[in-house]
Design a protein around this motif. Structure first.
Motif, PDB file in Angstrom:
ATOM      1  N   LEU A  88     -37.115  17.868 -45.945  1.00  0.00           N
ATOM      2  CA  LEU A  88     -38.047  18.969 -45.708  1.00  0.00           C
ATOM      3  C   LEU A  88     -37.321  20.201 -45.199  1.00  0.00           C
ATOM      4  N   CYS A  89     -36.310  19.988 -44.364  1.00  0.00           N
ATOM      5  CA  CYS A  89     -35.508  21.097 -43.853  1.00  0.00           C
ATOM      6  C   CYS A  89     -34.810  21.828 -44.998  1.00  0.00           C
ATOM      7  N   VAL A  90     -34.272  21.069 -45.978  1.00  0.00           N
ATOM      8  CA  VAL A  90     -33.591  21.669 -47.118  1.00  0.00           C
ATOM      9  C   VAL A  90     -34.570  22.414 -48.013  1.00  0.00           C
ATOM     10  N   THR A  91     -35.691  21.782 -48.346  1.00  0.00           N
ATOM     11  CA  THR A  91     -36.639  22.399 -49.279  1.00  0.00           C
ATOM     12  C   THR A  91     -37.361  23.602 -48.673  1.00  0.00           C
ATOM     13  N   SER A  92     -37.580  23.571 -47.355  1.00  0.00           N
ATOM     14  CA  SER A  92     -38.261  24.695 -46.701  1.00  0.00           C
ATOM     15  C   SER A  92     -37.282  25.733 -46.172  1.00  0.00           C
ATOM     16  N   ASN A  93     -35.989  25.329 -46.066  1.00  0.00           N
ATOM     17  CA  ASN A  93     -34.939  26.186 -45.507  1.00  0.00           C
ATOM     18  C   ASN A  93     -35.309  26.664 -44.102  1.00  0.00           C
ATOM     19  N   GLN A  94     -35.863  25.732 -43.301  1.00  0.00           N
ATOM     20  CA  GLN A  94     -36.275  26.058 -41.937  1.00  0.00           C
ATOM     21  C   GLN A  94     -35.745  25.010 -40.961  1.00  0.00           C
ATOM     22  N   SER A  95     -35.481  25.456 -39.743  1.00  0.00           N
ATOM     23  CA  SER A  95     -35.089  24.541 -38.673  1.00  0.00           C
ATOM     24  C   SER A  95     -36.314  23.779 -38.189  1.00  0.00           C
ATOM     25  N   LEU A  96     -36.149  22.479 -37.942  1.00  0.00           N
ATOM     26  CA  LEU A  96     -37.275  21.626 -37.575  1.00  0.00           C
ATOM     27  C   LEU A  96     -36.894  20.711 -36.424  1.00  0.00           C
ATOM     28  N   VAL A  97     -37.905  20.319 -35.653  1.00  0.00           N
ATOM     29  CA  VAL A  97     -37.705  19.389 -34.548  1.00  0.00           C
ATOM     30  C   VAL A  97     -38.690  18.234 -34.678  1.00  0.00           C
ATOM     31  N   CYS A  98     -38.209  17.036 -34.447  1.00  0.00           N
ATOM     32  CA  CYS A  98     -39.062  15.856 -34.328  1.00  0.00           C
ATOM     33  C   CYS A  98     -38.997  15.402 -32.879  1.00  0.00           C
ATOM     34  N   HIS A  99     -40.139  15.388 -32.201  1.00  0.00           N
ATOM     35  CA  HIS A  99     -40.165  14.990 -30.797  1.00  0.00           C
ATOM     36  C   HIS A  99     -40.277  13.477 -30.628  1.00  0.00           C
ATOM     37  N   GLY A 116     -31.216   4.407 -34.933  1.00  0.00           N
ATOM     38  CA  GLY A 116     -31.646   4.189 -33.564  1.00  0.00           C
ATOM     39  C   GLY A 116     -32.107   5.439 -32.859  1.00  0.00           C
ATOM     40  N   LEU A 117     -32.741   6.383 -33.585  1.00  0.00           N
ATOM     41  CA  LEU A 117     -33.156   7.648 -32.968  1.00  0.00           C
ATOM     42  C   LEU A 117     -34.661   7.678 -32.711  1.00  0.00           C
ATOM     43  N   ARG A 118     -35.040   8.459 -31.699  1.00  0.00           N
ATOM     44  CA  ARG A 118     -36.453   8.723 -31.412  1.00  0.00           C
ATOM     45  C   ARG A 118     -36.795  10.198 -31.556  1.00  0.00           C
ATOM     46  N   SER A 119     -35.809  11.068 -31.331  1.00  0.00           N
ATOM     47  CA  SER A 119     -36.050  12.495 -31.512  1.00  0.00           C
ATOM     48  C   SER A 119     -34.829  13.126 -32.158  1.00  0.00           C
ATOM     49  N   MET A 120     -35.060  14.288 -32.819  1.00  0.00           N
ATOM     50  CA  MET A 120     -33.955  14.950 -33.515  1.00  0.00           C
ATOM     51  C   MET A 120     -34.300  16.409 -33.773  1.00  0.00           C
ATOM     52  N   VAL A 121     -33.251  17.170 -34.010  1.00  0.00           N
ATOM     53  CA  VAL A 121     -33.388  18.559 -34.429  1.00  0.00           C
ATOM     54  C   VAL A 121     -32.513  18.738 -35.661  1.00  0.00           C
ATOM     55  N   VAL A 122     -33.053  19.397 -36.685  1.00  0.00           N
ATOM     56  CA  VAL A 122     -32.304  19.619 -37.922  1.00  0.00           C
ATOM     57  C   VAL A 122     -32.359  21.098 -38.284  1.00  0.00           C
ATOM     58  N   VAL A 123     -31.211  21.629 -38.708  1.00  0.00           N
ATOM     59  CA  VAL A 123     -31.151  23.024 -39.167  1.00  0.00           C
ATOM     60  C   VAL A 123     -30.477  23.031 -40.536  1.00  0.00           C
ATOM     61  N   PRO A 124     -30.892  23.957 -41.406  1.00  0.00           N
ATOM     62  CA  PRO A 124     -30.328  23.974 -42.767  1.00  0.00           C
ATOM     63  C   PRO A 124     -28.895  24.497 -42.800  1.00  0.00           C
ATOM     64  N   LEU A 125     -28.111  23.955 -43.736  1.00  0.00           N
ATOM     65  CA  LEU A 125     -26.790  24.471 -44.067  1.00  0.00           C
ATOM     66  C   LEU A 125     -26.930  25.227 -45.370  1.00  0.00           C
ATOM     67  N   SER A 126     -26.596  26.497 -45.358  1.00  0.00           N
ATOM     68  CA  SER A 126     -26.823  27.333 -46.529  1.00  0.00           C
ATOM     69  C   SER A 126     -25.520  27.741 -47.193  1.00  0.00           C
ATOM     70  N   HIS A 127     -25.536  27.702 -48.506  1.00  0.00           N
ATOM     71  CA  HIS A 127     -24.430  28.221 -49.319  1.00  0.00           C
ATOM     72  C   HIS A 127     -25.027  29.354 -50.141  1.00  0.00           C
ATOM     73  N   GLY A 128     -24.712  30.594 -49.752  1.00  0.00           N
ATOM     74  CA  GLY A 128     -25.406  31.733 -50.331  1.00  0.00           C
ATOM     75  C   GLY A 128     -26.846  31.723 -49.855  1.00  0.00           C
ATOM     76  N   SER A 129     -27.771  31.782 -50.773  1.00  0.00           N
ATOM     77  CA  SER A 129     -29.192  31.780 -50.420  1.00  0.00           C
ATOM     78  C   SER A 129     -29.808  30.393 -50.531  1.00  0.00           C
ATOM     79  N   GLN A 130     -29.008  29.382 -50.859  1.00  0.00           N
ATOM     80  CA  GLN A 130     -29.522  28.041 -51.116  1.00  0.00           C
ATOM     81  C   GLN A 130     -29.150  27.088 -49.995  1.00  0.00           C
ATOM     82  N   ALA A 131     -30.147  26.346 -49.485  1.00  0.00           N
ATOM     83  CA  ALA A 131     -29.878  25.300 -48.502  1.00  0.00           C
ATOM     84  C   ALA A 131     -29.332  24.079 -49.237  1.00  0.00           C
TER      85      ALA A 131
END
Length: 339
Positions: A88-99, A116-131
């Motif tokens: 979802l982070c890649v397709t939306s090109n947005q930073s997201l948090v799961c609490h 083994g995770l309960r929470s996470m934060v993800v941010v897109p890696l972009s090459h040009g305008s594409q995540a």
């Protein structure tokens, strides 16, 4: 619920550490694999997580191309792009948090349990305008991350993006090659090796055939570096990699894991006798004479092996057994040389 955060002013000490990371990355040259690993490790520390991952979107999957902390054992893991927070982070090109991964419908719960995770934060890696991937930091407890973590990872993702741009300005296929191959030898890197190992073992389980895993360590690289210089040492590493690659089948894999270490994946092997014969052949070929700039360099390797499923079913077990066998051979060769 809104899982994105507005911009945040970071502590100057954090900014200084990120600048130090950029300085360290400058020493990596254009080896994108090293950059990704370095950013992964520092992101975990800066965002105060227990693990971190760099995932690259490849077709319909997100692939773990770098992993640190509690996620390190999952290097090479593939999760479906659709139905995951990373996807979802890649397709939306947005930073997201799961609490809380137990209650968040956007996450791949199987993958979360594996790491083994309960929470996470993800941010897109972009090459040009594409995540093209994500930088992710994880925690074993819910509600671990806030606006501070997002701000840190956005800056760190920018560091990777800059490396991506310089490594491959136009061609995304070339970018993937840079991320999965060692710059010095052009062999698959550690992340590529574990990705391939996972898929090979899964296929072997379904088709009921054996897989050989070889751990290879160069002997005497320090002597070459000290005597003839690091250019000679680098040339020796490249030569050993090339010789190993030439002596295995197209379906097999030779990867440089780091330093003077390689791994060889034999995708279909018969029995212990066959793999021992292969090991002896590789040792003989690796030890052939080699000249660099008029100097005869003493090339030698120690190789250990493990067989799936005879020696185990798990990646960690098989890798450890191959390493132990390799170090035992190295110890034996050293003792013989002293006698």
């Amino acid at each position: 619920m809104d899982h994105t955060f507005p911009p945040l002013q970071l502590d100057p000490a954090i900014l200084l550490e990120i600048i130090q990371v950029q300085t360290e990355i400058a020493r990596c040259g254009l080896d994108l694999g090293q950059v990704i690993n370095l950013v992964c490790q520092h992101s975990q520390q800066l965002a105060r997580g227990c693990g971190a991952v760099v995932e690259i979107a490849e077709g319909s999957f997100m692939v773990y191309r770098a992993a640190s902390g509690t996620a390190a054992g999952q290097l090479g893991m593939r999760i479906p792009l659709e139905g995951s927070l990373s996807g979802l982070c890649v397709t939306s090109n947005q930073s997201l948090v799961c609490h809380d991964a137990l209650t968040d419908a956007r996450v791949d719960k199987r993958a979360c349990q594996a790491v083994g995770l309960r929470s996470m934060v993800v941010v897109p890696l972009s090459h040009g305008s594409q995540a093209v991937g994500v930088l992710k930091v994880i925690a074993t407890e819910p509600g671990r991350f806030d606006a501070r973590a997002i701000a840190i990872l956005q800056l760190m993702s920018g560091v990777i993006a800059a490396a991506m741009y310089h490594a491959s300005k136009y061609d995304i296929d070339q970018l993937y090659h840079q991320a999965t191959h060692d710059a010095m030898t052009n062999l698959p890197n550690r992340a590529h090796y574990f990705d391939r190992l996972r898929s090979t073992l899964a296929l072997a389980e379904r088709q009921r055939h054996k897989v050989g895993i070889l751990g290879v360590d160069m002997d005497g690289l320090k002597f070459i570096n000290d005597t003839y210089g690091h250019r000679a040492g680098d040339a020796a590493i490249r030569e050993i990699g090339q010789r190993l690659r030439q002596e295995v089948r197209q379906a097999d894999l030779v990867a440089r894991i780091g330093g003077d270490e390689f791994m060889v994946l034999l995708t279909d092997i018969g029995d212990q006798q066959q793999i021992e014969a292969k090991v002896e052949h590789l040792v003989q070929q690796a030890c052939r004479s080699y000249h660099f700039e008029g100097n005869a360099l003493p090339l030698s390797v120690s190789i250990g092996s493990a067989i799936y499923p005879d020696d185990g079913h798990h990646i960690e077990t098989l890798t450890e057994l191959a390493d132990q066998a390799m170090y035992q051979r190295k110890k034996s060769r050293s003792k013989v040389a002293q006698d």
